[in-house]
Design a protein around this motif. Structure first.
Motif, PDB file in Angstrom:
ATOM      1  N   LYS A 119       2.129   4.413  -9.200  1.00 52.14           N
ATOM      2  CA  LYS A 119       3.233   5.028  -8.468  1.00 52.14           C
ATOM      3  C   LYS A 119       4.575   4.794  -9.165  1.00 52.14           C
ATOM      4  O   LYS A 119       5.486   5.621  -9.047  1.00 52.14           O
ATOM      5  CB  LYS A 119       3.283   4.525  -7.024  1.00 52.14           C
ATOM      6  N   VAL A 172       1.464   2.377  10.119  1.00 59.10           N
ATOM      7  CA  VAL A 172       2.093   1.848   8.904  1.00 59.10           C
ATOM      8  C   VAL A 172       2.492   3.023   8.015  1.00 59.10           C
ATOM      9  O   VAL A 172       1.657   3.864   7.666  1.00 59.10           O
ATOM     10  CB  VAL A 172       1.127   0.927   8.129  1.00 59.10           C
ATOM     11  N   VAL A 196       3.239   4.688   4.607  1.00 56.33           N
ATOM     12  CA  VAL A 196       2.916   4.489   3.198  1.00 56.33           C
ATOM     13  C   VAL A 196       3.495   5.657   2.410  1.00 56.33           C
ATOM     14  O   VAL A 196       4.026   6.606   2.982  1.00 56.33           O
ATOM     15  CB  VAL A 196       1.386   4.379   2.984  1.00 56.33           C
ATOM     16  N   GLU A 197       3.378   5.591   1.108  1.00 56.78           N
ATOM     17  CA  GLU A 197       4.013   6.582   0.247  1.00 56.78           C
ATOM     18  C   GLU A 197       3.580   8.009   0.584  1.00 56.78           C
ATOM     19  O   GLU A 197       4.393   8.929   0.610  1.00 56.78           O
ATOM     20  CB  GLU A 197       3.690   6.273  -1.218  1.00 56.78           C
ATOM     21  N   ASP A 198       2.291   8.202   0.862  1.00 58.55           N
ATOM     22  CA  ASP A 198       1.773   9.549   1.061  1.00 58.55           C
ATOM     23  C   ASP A 198       1.774  10.001   2.514  1.00 58.55           C
ATOM     24  O   ASP A 198       1.363  11.123   2.802  1.00 58.55           O
ATOM     25  CB  ASP A 198       0.338   9.641   0.523  1.00 58.55           C
ATOM     26  N   SER A 212      -1.243  -4.296   6.778  1.00 58.93           N
ATOM     27  CA  SER A 212      -0.140  -3.523   6.225  1.00 58.93           C
ATOM     28  C   SER A 212      -0.163  -3.554   4.699  1.00 58.93           C
ATOM     29  O   SER A 212       0.043  -2.528   4.033  1.00 58.93           O
ATOM     30  CB  SER A 212       1.197  -4.063   6.738  1.00 58.93           C
ATOM     31  N   GLN A 213      -0.436  -4.730   4.145  1.00 60.83           N
ATOM     32  CA  GLN A 213      -0.515  -4.867   2.686  1.00 60.83           C
ATOM     33  C   GLN A 213      -1.666  -4.025   2.123  1.00 60.83           C
ATOM     34  O   GLN A 213      -1.513  -3.330   1.114  1.00 60.83           O
ATOM     35  CB  GLN A 213      -0.700  -6.331   2.316  1.00 60.83           C
ATOM     36  N   ALA A 258      -2.935  -1.399   3.493  1.00 61.36           N
ATOM     37  CA  ALA A 258      -2.579   0.016   3.662  1.00 61.36           C
ATOM     38  C   ALA A 258      -1.684   0.479   2.518  1.00 61.36           C
ATOM     39  O   ALA A 258      -1.872   1.566   1.965  1.00 61.36           O
ATOM     40  CB  ALA A 258      -1.889   0.228   5.003  1.00 61.36           C
ATOM     41  N   GLN A 259      -0.692  -0.334   2.146  1.00 60.90           N
ATOM     42  CA  GLN A 259       0.208   0.020   1.060  1.00 60.90           C
ATOM     43  C   GLN A 259      -0.542   0.152  -0.259  1.00 60.90           C
ATOM     44  O   GLN A 259      -0.194   0.981  -1.102  1.00 60.90           O
ATOM     45  CB  GLN A 259       1.319  -1.035   0.934  1.00 60.90           C
ATOM     46  N   GLN A 260      -1.569  -0.663  -0.432  1.00 54.95           N
ATOM     47  CA  GLN A 260      -2.346  -0.651  -1.673  1.00 54.95           C
ATOM     48  C   GLN A 260      -3.528   0.316  -1.619  1.00 54.95           C
ATOM     49  O   GLN A 260      -4.307   0.399  -2.562  1.00 54.95           O
ATOM     50  CB  GLN A 260      -2.854  -2.065  -1.973  1.00 54.95           C
ATOM     51  N   LYS A 261      -3.660   1.041  -0.494  1.00 56.02           N
ATOM     52  CA  LYS A 261      -4.765   1.979  -0.261  1.00 56.02           C
ATOM     53  C   LYS A 261      -6.104   1.267  -0.415  1.00 56.02           C
ATOM     54  O   LYS A 261      -7.046   1.794  -1.026  1.00 56.02           O
ATOM     55  CB  LYS A 261      -4.669   3.179  -1.200  1.00 56.02           C
TER      56      LYS A 261
END
Length: 421
Positions: free
Chosen positions: A172, A291, A293-295, A321-322, A324-327
């Motif tokens: 990203k 949460v 996230v980017e997408d 949450s972590q 989720a951010q890292q998919k």
């Protein structure tokens, strides 16, 4: 006999997957349990596991390409086995059927934005060019995928600021760098040419799924909304003391999750789901925590939240949450929510309404904690106040039922010590 490997359905809303990376190549020996590839779904990047022993004879999908669920992506069989008839049979079965999108350009992805502008491309002056962020003597970290994308785009990856662990440059970071550079070119182009410009951002799988699911919810469920103000003075005063003794920092949202779980146990008509021919009353409480996230938006779930102490909820929410951010969420991480909380208070939003996460009957929108003047004992005093809005599916929940739930939630949050018992 050769076995077909098909794209599995890795989430309840998944319609296609994108092959992020092949970990095995044609000719490799495969043992059941080996990871064949990494697959990007609408919710996470997951591993595709082989359930067959043999040799990888055929790979039908290139990296960064999309495949519909149940479509063929590979074939495993005996070394040297003839699979030409099998491939011909599969091709014949698809003849006359509209082919599914198979490339990242046909299935929207977030690899890089598309810039549409005039043909005039100005030269960026040296002062505008990004300078290296790392000295030659620095130890530099970057993921293989990030290096590959940077090389393909012709950029020095040391110019890019990393957001991973120890400043590691990840995918990203490179795509954002490229997008920002395109925006700079777009601005210069517009100023020099005087022509209108724009930038198209392809839809990610997650964004497509979010759009489809939320549109269906808004259309199908007759929403109504109930808003209540909660005095947060005692919560604001209690938190610093709690965090002196807690192993993990407890947030206001953690206390809200616990209070909501307890309120749901007292009001089982809220902890329900509309299933067309019946209403399901859940006896367990699984709280989904939205949460960003980017997408788009993910909703990992704190299971049996009513039975867990606040400290454990806090630790679990941070971990989810972590992930989720890292998919890296697994299906177990985001499945089974009986109720959802969406909190935009940390972004300064005073109040808002949320769309219900079907089939659940309700969702709670949490606003910011604000210090405002209120009337108390016939005097104007300063107090910390938070507004919450309950979105209800009127097919299941009536106004009075929702109001009673909010009254209990208000009582629990305004007496936060009860959440620790």
């Amino acid at each position: 006999m050769a076995e077909l490997i098909k794209m599995p359905k890795m989430s309840d809303t998944m319609q296609h997957g994108i092959i992020s990376r092949w970990l095995k190549q044609v000719g490799d020996k495969i043992v059941a349990g080996d990871i064949l590839a990494e697959v990007e779904t609408d919710k996470a990047t997951m591993e595709l596991e082989s359930y067959e022993d043999g040799t990888l004879l055929y790979v039908g999908v290139s990296e960064k390409s999309a495949v519909l669920v149940d479509d063929i992506i590979a074939i495993i069989g005996a070394p040297g086995e003839d699979i030409s008839d099998l491939l011909a049979e599969q091709a014949a079965s698809k003849e006359g059927v509209q082919s599914a999108p198979t490339t990242a350009s046909e299935i929207p992805s977030t690899t890089s934005p598309i810039f549409v502008a005039t043909a005039i491309v100005p030269t960026i002056e040296p002062a505008d060019q990004p300078q290296p962020l790392h000295q030659p003597s620095d130890r530099f970290f970057a993921s293989p995928l990030a290096k590959k994308i940077a090389k393909e785009q012709g950029y020095d990856i040391t110019q890019i600021q990393g957001s991973g662990v120890s400043g590691r440059v990840i995918k990203k970071d490179v795509t954002h760098f490229f997008a920002n550079l395109l925006n700079k070119v777009a601005g210069l182009t517009a100023r020099l040419s005087g022509k209108e410009t724009y930038q198209d951002q392809p839809l990610s799988s997650m964004r497509q799924t979010t759009a489809r699911v939320l549109t269906a919810s808004k259309v199908a469920a007759p929403h109504f909304y109930l808003t209540i103000s909660i005095n947060m003075d005692k919560v604001v005063a209690l938190r610093p003391e709690l965090n002196i003794h807690a192993a993990t920092k407890i947030s206001i949202n953690d206390l809200i999750v616990k209070a909501t779980a307890l309120a749901l146990k007292r009001h089982p008509k809220i902890n329900t789901a509309w299933l067309e021919d019946k209403i399901r009353f859940y006896q367990h409480v699984h709280i989904g925590v939205a949460v960003a996230v980017e997408d788009g938006l993910l909703v990992p779930v704190v299971h049996f939240a009513d039975q867990k102490p606040v400290a454990e909820i806090s630790k679990e929410v941070k971990l989810l949450s972590q992930k989720a951010q890292q998919k890296k969420l697994t299906p177990q991480d985001y499945a089974g929510a009986t109720f959802t909380i969406s909190n935009l208070g940390m972004l300064g939003v005073e109040s808002f309404t949320s769309i219900i996460n079907l089939p659940a009957s309700c969702i709670l929108a949490v606003g910011a904690v604000q210090q405002i003047p209120i009337v108390q004992d016939n005097q104007i005093v300063s107090a910390y106040v938070m507004k919450v809005t309950l979105s209800c599916d009127h097919r299941v929940v009536d106004g009075a039922v929702g109001a009673l739930f909010l009254s209990t939630l208000k009582e629990l949050i305004e007496q936060p010590l009860s959440l620790l018992l």
